[in-house]
Design an enzyme around this catalytic site. Structure first.
Site, short mmCIF file in Angstrom:
data_model
loop_
_atom_site.label_atom_id
_atom_site.label_comp_id
_atom_site.label_asym_id
_atom_site.label_seq_id
_atom_site.Cartn_x
_atom_site.Cartn_y
_atom_site.Cartn_z
N GLU A 181 -7.13 4.71 7.60
CA GLU A 181 -6.89 6.11 7.22
C GLU A 181 -8.09 6.68 6.46
O GLU A 181 -8.27 7.90 6.40
CB GLU A 181 -5.58 6.21 6.41
CG GLU A 181 -4.37 6.05 7.33
CD GLU A 181 -3.14 5.47 6.68
OE1 GLU A 181 -3.05 5.44 5.44
OE2 GLU A 181 -2.24 5.04 7.43
N GLU A 189 -5.65 -5.00 10.53
CA GLU A 189 -4.64 -3.97 10.77
C GLU A 189 -4.99 -3.22 12.05
O GLU A 189 -5.83 -2.31 12.03
CB GLU A 189 -4.61 -2.97 9.61
CG GLU A 189 -4.28 -3.59 8.28
CD GLU A 189 -3.69 -2.57 7.32
OE1 GLU A 189 -2.54 -2.76 6.91
OE2 GLU A 189 -4.36 -1.57 7.02
N GLY A 195 2.07 2.27 10.74
CA GLY A 195 3.04 3.37 10.59
C GLY A 195 3.72 3.78 11.87
O GLY A 195 4.35 4.83 11.93
N ASN A 217 0.87 -1.17 0.00
CA ASN A 217 0.00 0.00 0.00
C ASN A 217 0.91 1.23 0.00
O ASN A 217 1.46 1.59 1.03
CB ASN A 217 -0.89 -0.04 1.26
CG ASN A 217 -1.75 1.20 1.41
OD1 ASN A 217 -1.81 2.04 0.52
ND2 ASN A 217 -2.43 1.31 2.54
N HIS A 244 -9.77 1.06 4.79
CA HIS A 244 -8.50 1.28 5.51
C HIS A 244 -8.74 2.27 6.64
O HIS A 244 -9.55 3.20 6.50
CB HIS A 244 -7.44 1.82 4.54
CG HIS A 244 -6.06 1.82 5.13
ND1 HIS A 244 -5.65 2.79 6.03
CD2 HIS A 244 -5.02 0.96 4.99
CE1 HIS A 244 -4.40 2.52 6.40
NE2 HIS A 244 -4.00 1.41 5.78
N SER A 256 3.06 -2.08 10.37
CA SER A 256 4.51 -2.09 10.61
C SER A 256 5.19 -3.42 10.28
O SER A 256 6.14 -3.81 10.96
CB SER A 256 4.82 -1.65 12.05
OG SER A 256 4.37 -0.32 12.26
N GLY A 262 4.74 1.37 4.77
CA GLY A 262 6.05 2.00 4.66
C GLY A 262 7.10 1.13 3.98
O GLY A 262 7.83 1.60 3.09
P1 PGA Z 1 2.56 0.31 7.65
O1 PGA Z 1 1.13 0.51 6.95
O2 PGA Z 1 3.13 -0.98 7.11
O3 PGA Z 1 3.35 1.51 7.26
O4 PGA Z 1 2.32 0.22 9.11
C1 PGA Z 1 0.27 -0.58 6.77
C2 PGA Z 1 -1.02 -0.10 6.16
O5 PGA Z 1 -1.48 1.00 6.47
O6 PGA Z 1 -1.63 -0.82 5.34
#
Ligand code: PGA
Length: 290
Positions: free
Chosen positions: A110, A178, A184, A18, A108, A216, A238
């Protein structure tokens, strides 16, 4: 076997990147080329799992062109529920499919937290994704406060109940667990908590539906997380922005193990054992990897 050669009795792991709102054309081209280069070098076996990249919308066609034929699939990061209309700034599932996508990330955190998307909205988007022939990657996960309050499983169960349409099946839906507090932040859930949550989620899904872990995931923790039997892959943020990191994560997927019956270790084959284990449709998504 389905037409893609995928044995639906085996949950082949899926590692999805992603990219979020990252990358200008130059960056997207470099990253896509780095991944294709590794796919070619790895030969027929690829990294040992299916690979999917979800770039920002501006890079879909560019990245799609570069990965075409490589076995890496293309996905969007969100979509509107409708096919078209006066929805400024939105992208329809049909537009994603037209750009070469086979998958779309939906719900998601976010989007849920930053854009006020609730389960009903996510439900509608999944139906839209299916209308366009896309596989939906439905994200669920609890906040830190919810985990500390001991309600993580209840929260995730209610997200699934509210957002997953009844027509879900392993060929049109992937669930990504998640934990919001792990995204993140460099923090990951413990292996015990991941295994327990995935097992709880699995009881609420059609058999053989893949459940990814996200939050993460990096080259250092990938082997232990992807080694869990309940984890069918990873949704990587990330660490997916670096070709070497993303590839290393994918390389840490253990090879898929057929169920005992297929290994000749099971009991006598009864009528029920002869049935297709999933009842999954055999639609071949355009350009799907693996
Ligand atoms: P991250 O993001 O690996 O940076 O924690 C995962 C995601 O939001 O799908």
């Amino acid at each position: 076997m389905d037409p893609r050669g995928r044995n639906m009795a085996v949950r082949t792991k899926l590692v999805a990147g992603n990219w979020k709102m990252n990358g200008l054309r130059e960056d997207g081209v470099a990253l896509a080329r780095a991944l294709v280069h590794r796919m070619v070098a790895a030969g027929a076996g690829g990294p040992g799992c299916e690979l999917l990249v979800c770039p920002p919308a501006t890079l879909l066609t560019t990245v799609g062109g570069l990965i075409a034929g490589s076995g890496i699939a293309l996905g969007g990061q969100d979509c509107h529920a409708a096919a078209k209309g006066a929805f400024t700034g939105d992208i329809s599932p049909e537009m994603l499919a037209d750009a070469g996508c086979t998958h779309v990330i939906l719900g998601h955190s976010e989007r849920r937290h930053g854009h006020g998307e609730d389960d009903t909205a996510v439900h509608g988007k999944i139906l839209g994704a299916w209308r366009a022939g896309l596989t939906a990657i439905l994200c669920v996960g609890e906040t830190r406060a919810q985990r500390e309050a001991g309600t993580a499983v209840d929260i995730v169960a209610s997200q699934l109940a509210g957002s997953m349409p009844s027509q879900a099946e392993p060929d049109n839906l992937v669930v990504a667990y998640e934990p919001v507090w792990a995204i993140g932040t460099g923090l990951t859930a413990t292996l015990e908590d991941i295994a327990a949550m995935h097992a709880a989620i699995r009881t609420r899904l059609p058999a053989q539906t893949r459940i990814l872990y996200g939050g993460s995931v990096n080259p250092q923790n990938a082997a232990s997380i992807l080694g869990l039997g309940e984890v069918d892959g990873a949704l990587v943020g990330g660490a997916s922005l670096d070709g070497e990191s993303f590839w290393t994560i994918a390389r840490n997927c253990p090879s898929p193990q057929p169920p005992p019956r297929e290994r000749g270790e099971g009991g006598p084959l009864g009528a029920s054992a002869m049935r297709h284990p999933t009842g999954a449709r055999t639609r071949a998504p355009k350009g799907a990897g693996g």
